[in-house]
Design a protein around this motif. Structure first.
Motif, PDB file in Angstrom:
ATOM      1  N   ILE B 186     -37.079  32.430 -19.217  1.00 41.05           N
ATOM      2  CA  ILE B 186     -38.470  32.902 -19.191  1.00 41.05           C
ATOM      3  C   ILE B 186     -38.757  33.768 -17.965  1.00 41.05           C
ATOM      4  CG2 ILE B 186     -40.911  32.170 -19.113  1.00 41.05           C
ATOM      5  CD1 ILE B 186     -39.955  29.613 -20.641  1.00 41.05           C
ATOM      6  N   ALA B 187     -38.305  33.293 -16.787  1.00 39.25           N
ATOM      7  CA  ALA B 187     -38.683  33.990 -15.549  1.00 39.25           C
ATOM      8  C   ALA B 187     -37.539  34.821 -14.970  1.00 39.25           C
ATOM      9  CB  ALA B 187     -39.152  32.971 -14.510  1.00 39.25           C
ATOM     10  N   ASP B 188     -36.392  34.766 -15.631  1.00 47.69           N
ATOM     11  CA  ASP B 188     -35.215  35.518 -15.182  1.00 47.69           C
ATOM     12  C   ASP B 188     -34.863  35.208 -13.715  1.00 47.69           C
ATOM     13  OD1 ASP B 188     -33.085  37.186 -15.560  1.00 47.69           O
ATOM     14  OD2 ASP B 188     -34.185  39.004 -14.964  1.00 47.69           O
ATOM     15  N   ILE B 189     -34.815  33.939 -13.409  1.00 46.38           N
ATOM     16  CA  ILE B 189     -34.473  33.503 -12.051  1.00 46.38           C
ATOM     17  C   ILE B 189     -33.013  33.072 -12.038  1.00 46.38           C
ATOM     18  CG2 ILE B 189     -34.914  31.711 -10.312  1.00 46.38           C
ATOM     19  CD1 ILE B 189     -37.831  31.780 -11.139  1.00 46.38           C
ATOM     20  N   GLY B 190     -32.282  33.454 -11.027  1.00 50.29           N
ATOM     21  CA  GLY B 190     -30.874  33.082 -10.911  1.00 50.29           C
ATOM     22  C   GLY B 190     -30.717  31.647 -10.437  1.00 50.29           C
ATOM     23  N   LEU B 191     -29.485  31.121 -10.594  1.00 51.09           N
ATOM     24  CA  LEU B 191     -29.241  29.709 -10.256  1.00 51.09           C
ATOM     25  C   LEU B 191     -29.490  29.425  -8.772  1.00 51.09           C
ATOM     26  CD1 LEU B 191     -28.319  26.928 -11.233  1.00 51.09           C
ATOM     27  CD2 LEU B 191     -25.963  27.607 -10.764  1.00 51.09           C
ATOM     28  N   SER B 192     -29.001  30.348  -7.900  1.00 50.00           N
ATOM     29  CA  SER B 192     -29.140  30.059  -6.460  1.00 50.00           C
ATOM     30  C   SER B 192     -30.614  30.069  -6.044  1.00 50.00           C
ATOM     31  CB  SER B 192     -28.301  31.016  -5.617  1.00 50.00           C
ATOM     32  OG  SER B 192     -28.784  32.313  -5.810  1.00 50.00           O
ATOM     33  N   SER B 193     -31.408  31.006  -6.612  1.00 55.54           N
ATOM     34  CA  SER B 193     -32.841  31.041  -6.284  1.00 55.54           C
ATOM     35  C   SER B 193     -33.525  29.774  -6.786  1.00 55.54           C
ATOM     36  CB  SER B 193     -33.530  32.243  -6.932  1.00 55.54           C
ATOM     37  OG  SER B 193     -32.857  33.398  -6.600  1.00 55.54           O
ATOM     38  N   TYR B 194     -33.126  29.358  -7.993  1.00 58.93           N
ATOM     39  CA  TYR B 194     -33.713  28.139  -8.569  1.00 58.93           C
ATOM     40  C   TYR B 194     -33.396  26.932  -7.687  1.00 58.93           C
ATOM     41  CZ  TYR B 194     -34.316  24.229 -11.862  1.00 58.93           C
ATOM     42  OH  TYR B 194     -34.681  23.037 -12.452  1.00 58.93           O
ATOM     43  N   LEU B 195     -32.118  26.826  -7.269  1.00 60.12           N
ATOM     44  CA  LEU B 195     -31.726  25.676  -6.440  1.00 60.12           C
ATOM     45  C   LEU B 195     -32.433  25.708  -5.084  1.00 60.12           C
ATOM     46  CD1 LEU B 195     -27.917  25.304  -7.237  1.00 60.12           C
ATOM     47  CD2 LEU B 195     -29.820  23.895  -8.023  1.00 60.12           C
ATOM     48  N   ASP B 196     -32.581  26.912  -4.521  1.00 61.94           N
ATOM     49  CA  ASP B 196     -33.315  27.030  -3.251  1.00 61.94           C
ATOM     50  C   ASP B 196     -34.727  26.474  -3.415  1.00 61.94           C
ATOM     51  OD1 ASP B 196     -31.240  28.092  -1.962  1.00 61.94           O
ATOM     52  OD2 ASP B 196     -31.894  30.203  -2.128  1.00 61.94           O
ATOM     53  N   SER B 197     -35.334  26.869  -4.536  1.00 63.36           N
ATOM     54  CA  SER B 197     -36.708  26.438  -4.798  1.00 63.36           C
ATOM     55  C   SER B 197     -36.767  24.921  -5.017  1.00 63.36           C
ATOM     56  CB  SER B 197     -37.225  27.180  -6.030  1.00 63.36           C
ATOM     57  OG  SER B 197     -38.478  26.711  -6.398  1.00 63.36           O
ATOM     58  N   VAL B 198     -35.725  24.386  -5.683  1.00 64.62           N
ATOM     59  CA  VAL B 198     -35.656  22.935  -5.922  1.00 64.62           C
ATOM     60  C   VAL B 198     -35.584  22.192  -4.589  1.00 64.62           C
ATOM     61  CG1 VAL B 198     -34.088  21.114  -6.726  1.00 64.62           C
ATOM     62  CG2 VAL B 198     -34.693  22.985  -8.252  1.00 64.62           C
ATOM     63  N   TRP B 199     -34.666  22.624  -3.725  1.00 62.68           N
ATOM     64  CA  TRP B 199     -34.482  21.911  -2.436  1.00 62.68           C
ATOM     65  C   TRP B 199     -35.698  22.076  -1.531  1.00 62.68           C
ATOM     66  CZ3 TRP B 199     -31.479  18.990  -4.437  1.00 62.68           C
ATOM     67  CH2 TRP B 199     -30.230  19.318  -4.949  1.00 62.68           C
ATOM     68  N   LEU B 200     -36.366  23.222  -1.683  1.00 66.82           N
ATOM     69  CA  LEU B 200     -37.549  23.483  -0.851  1.00 66.82           C
ATOM     70  C   LEU B 200     -38.620  22.414  -1.050  1.00 66.82           C
ATOM     71  CD1 LEU B 200     -38.828  25.833   0.965  1.00 66.82           C
ATOM     72  CD2 LEU B 200     -39.961  26.562  -1.130  1.00 66.82           C
ATOM     73  N   GLY B 201     -38.760  21.984  -2.301  1.00 67.53           N
ATOM     74  CA  GLY B 201     -39.836  21.037  -2.604  1.00 67.53           C
ATOM     75  C   GLY B 201     -39.483  19.586  -2.362  1.00 67.53           C
ATOM     76  N   LEU B 202     -38.213  19.330  -2.076  1.00 69.72           N
ATOM     77  CA  LEU B 202     -37.802  17.929  -1.954  1.00 69.72           C
ATOM     78  C   LEU B 202     -37.849  17.437  -0.514  1.00 69.72           C
ATOM     79  CD1 LEU B 202     -34.742  17.359  -4.294  1.00 69.72           C
ATOM     80  CD2 LEU B 202     -37.033  16.423  -4.511  1.00 69.72           C
ATOM     81  N   TYR B 203     -38.450  16.282  -0.345  1.00 72.60           N
ATOM     82  CA  TYR B 203     -38.427  15.640   0.970  1.00 72.60           C
ATOM     83  C   TYR B 203     -37.490  14.432   0.877  1.00 72.60           C
ATOM     84  CZ  TYR B 203     -42.515  18.425   2.086  1.00 72.60           C
ATOM     85  OH  TYR B 203     -43.352  19.461   2.300  1.00 72.60           O
ATOM     86  N   GLU B 204     -37.026  14.019   2.055  1.00 72.59           N
ATOM     87  CA  GLU B 204     -36.142  12.853   2.089  1.00 72.59           C
ATOM     88  C   GLU B 204     -36.832  11.635   1.455  1.00 72.59           C
ATOM     89  OE1 GLU B 204     -33.989  10.444   5.571  1.00 72.59           O
ATOM     90  OE2 GLU B 204     -34.115  12.601   5.926  1.00 72.59           O
ATOM     91  N   LYS B 205     -38.133  11.553   1.727  1.00 64.75           N
ATOM     92  CA  LYS B 205     -38.913  10.427   1.207  1.00 64.75           C
ATOM     93  C   LYS B 205     -38.860  10.365  -0.334  1.00 64.75           C
ATOM     94  CE  LYS B 205     -43.726   8.985   1.155  1.00 64.75           C
ATOM     95  NZ  LYS B 205     -45.059   9.469   1.509  1.00 64.75           N
ATOM     96  N   ASP B 206     -38.886  11.567  -0.973  1.00 65.85           N
ATOM     97  CA  ASP B 206     -38.833  11.599  -2.437  1.00 65.85           C
ATOM     98  C   ASP B 206     -37.564  10.924  -2.954  1.00 65.85           C
ATOM     99  OD1 ASP B 206     -41.228  13.007  -2.643  1.00 65.85           O
ATOM    100  OD2 ASP B 206     -40.205  14.921  -2.382  1.00 65.85           O
TER     101      ASP B 206
END
Lengths: 241, 267
Positions: B186-206
């Motif tokens: 849908i958004a034509d996002i590459g895997l590395s950009s997607y993973l960056d975005s995934v890790w960005l939102g994650l905190y250790e607490k999560d």
């Protein structure tokens, strides 16, 4: 020895045992007989600790007890060896008492005693009803118990298998000198295995004596039971409703 | 008159039904709590065999993993499908992975994973123990001088506590990767950009809260399903009823516990 003293038990409003007392000495076999629903199996469950009595008490001179269940009650997720060796593997006081090779020896000896060999690796579902019953005997006697309870041990078996099972009950009585109780409806089992008989009706003893006396008894309760008559002082559970 | 009579009868029936249901659930909760106390005593007294725990852990993990992966993976794809186009419209493309990871790690993996495990492992646990109960196998365990709760329930509860976090961690990875495919399409996002975005939102607490939820849910599923199976009596119908009750009660317990843990850690 088993001392059952003034035991009463009710399920909801139904009185199952009513101030029932009896004693079974070491080396003696008592048969408890009576129509269905008269409290025979409940008495066994109270002795084995599976059910608490409402009133009265049970005194046992040993906790080394075993029970042969009506439908064998073999553990269907374990093979025959694991079934018979169950107490040695799981009971706290026996867990580390024997090595595995000693347990294997005891298990095959007990299986041989009930006429079974080389079936250790089979699962219970692979055996016939009669064989399952014999395995349940082997499991019951594996710890050389001082008290053995038999809940309808010959129910559902053909006459020859019943005779074989009765032979084991007699043999075990001689070998283990255990206090035994047999709950049964079968006259042949009563005649062959019991030293004494008590007949229950509505949770009370209505007749007691030896198997020979039972066959000759003029007492209306005993007569009705022996000759399987519908007419008499005892009503079956269905008729009572 | 008839209508009034019917209303009265109906309302009476509903009230009676609700009262019975509440009383039944309270009884069941007390019963499960008593079993829990016994399980804790067994653990403190080291009365639970490692062999039984490992057997149960193997069954727990192997039986539940495929379904847990499918459900969490597909859930990840559905969430990604729903949020991606909206996020594109809002110009928040960089945060798509963040949002997906937040939802999957905090809620979807533990909850959907638990539902999969209840369906696969909890139901079979309840059915197995209930069958053992109605066929007198549990009585045979007791008469052998072995405590049935120690033998049947404690190893399952310990196995649930230890194995569930591993199942949920694997399911989380599958969920996050499942979410990537709609995002990419849908958004034509590459895997590395997607993973960056995934890790960005994650905190250790999560991560820690997810592991805590998994361990608590694993314990509760085993405890509830095994206890309800253990409470069964009667025949084949009662085994079916116990199994259904175990599944329904587990769902309710998991959802309520999830709310309480989320409330405690995130608000």
């Amino acid at each position: 020895m088993i001392k059952f003293e003034h035991v009463s038990k009710k399920y909801d409003d139904k009185v199952v045992l009513n101030d029932l007392s009896f004693t079974v000495d070491a080396g003696e076999t008592l048969a408890i007989v009576g129509f269905s629903g008269t409290g025979k199996s409940t008495a066994l469950k109270i002795i084995s600790g599976l059910v608490e009595p409402d009133l009265g008490s049970v005194h046992l001179d040993s906790r080394n007890m075993s029970m042969v269940f009506q439908y064998s009650a073999l553990f269907d997720s374990l093979n025959i060896y694991e079934n018979v060796a169950f107490a040695f593997h799981e009971r706290d006081d026996l867990k580390n008492k024997y090595t595995e090779s000693q347990i294997m020896q005891i298990v095959s000896e007990k299986l041989r005693l009930v006429g079974l060999q080389n079936i250790e690796d089979l699962m219970p579902s692979e055996l016939s009803g009669g064989m399952q019953k014999r395995v349940s005997f082997a499991r019951a006697i594996v710890t050389n118990p001082k008290i053995i309870l038999y809940d309808e041990p010959t129910a559902g078996l053909d006459p020859v298998s019943s005779t074989v099972i009765e032979d084991y009950i007699i043999r075990l009585k001689e070998e283990l000198k255990a206090a035994s109780i047999v709950v049964t409806h079968q006259m042949s089992t009563i005649k062959r295995t019991a030293d004494r008989v008590i007949m229950l009706y509505e949770g009370k003893i209505v007749w007691q004596g030896t198997p020979a006396e039972l066959l000759e008894a003029k007492d209306p309760y005993a007569h009705q039971f022996v000759y399987a008559k519908r007419e008499g002082p005892m009503k079956t559970t269905a008729e009572a409703r | 008159m008839d209508k009034e009579f019917f209303r009265e009868t109906l309302s009476y029936k509903i009230i009676t039904f609700l009262k019975d249901q509440i009383a039944e659930k309270v009884d069941l909760t007390v019963y499960i709590f008593k079993i829990l106390v016994k399980v804790i005593k067994d653990i403190l007294n080291l009365r639970v065999g490692m062999k039984h725990i490992l057997n149960q852990a193997a069954r727990f993990g192997v039986d539940s993993l495929p379904l847990a992966l499918i459900i969490v993976g597909v859930s990840g794809m559905i969430i990604a499908l729903q949020v991606t186009s909206e996020m594109v419209k809002q110009g928040a493309v960089d945060y798509i992975g963040t949002l997906i990871s937040l939802v999957i790690v905090r809620e979807i993996a533990p909850i959907m994973g638990s539902f999969a495990i209840i369906s696969m492992v909890g139901s079979s646990m309840a059915a197995e123990i209930a069958t053992m109960k109605v066929t007198e196998q549990v009585d045979a365990i007791s008469v052998s001088g072995v405590d049935p709760v120690t033998y049947l329930i404690t190893p399952r509860v310990v196995a649930g506590f230890f194995i569930m976090p591993s199942v949920i961690v694997v399911a989380t990875f599958v969920g996050l990767f499942g979410g990537y495919f709609p995002v990419h399409n849908i958004a034509d996002i590459g895997l590395s950009s997607y993973l960056d975005s995934v890790w960005l939102g994650l905190y250790e607490k999560d991560i820690w809260v997810e592991l805590l939820k998994a361990a608590v849910f694993g314990t509760l599923i085993s405890l509830v399903c095994a206890s309800i199976g253990y409470k069964a009596r009667g025949g084949a119908i009662d085994v079916g009823v116990a199994t259904t009750n175990a599944v329904v009660y587990s769902f309710i317990v998991i959802v309520i516990t999830d709310f309480l843990i989320s409330y405690a850690f995130f608000y």
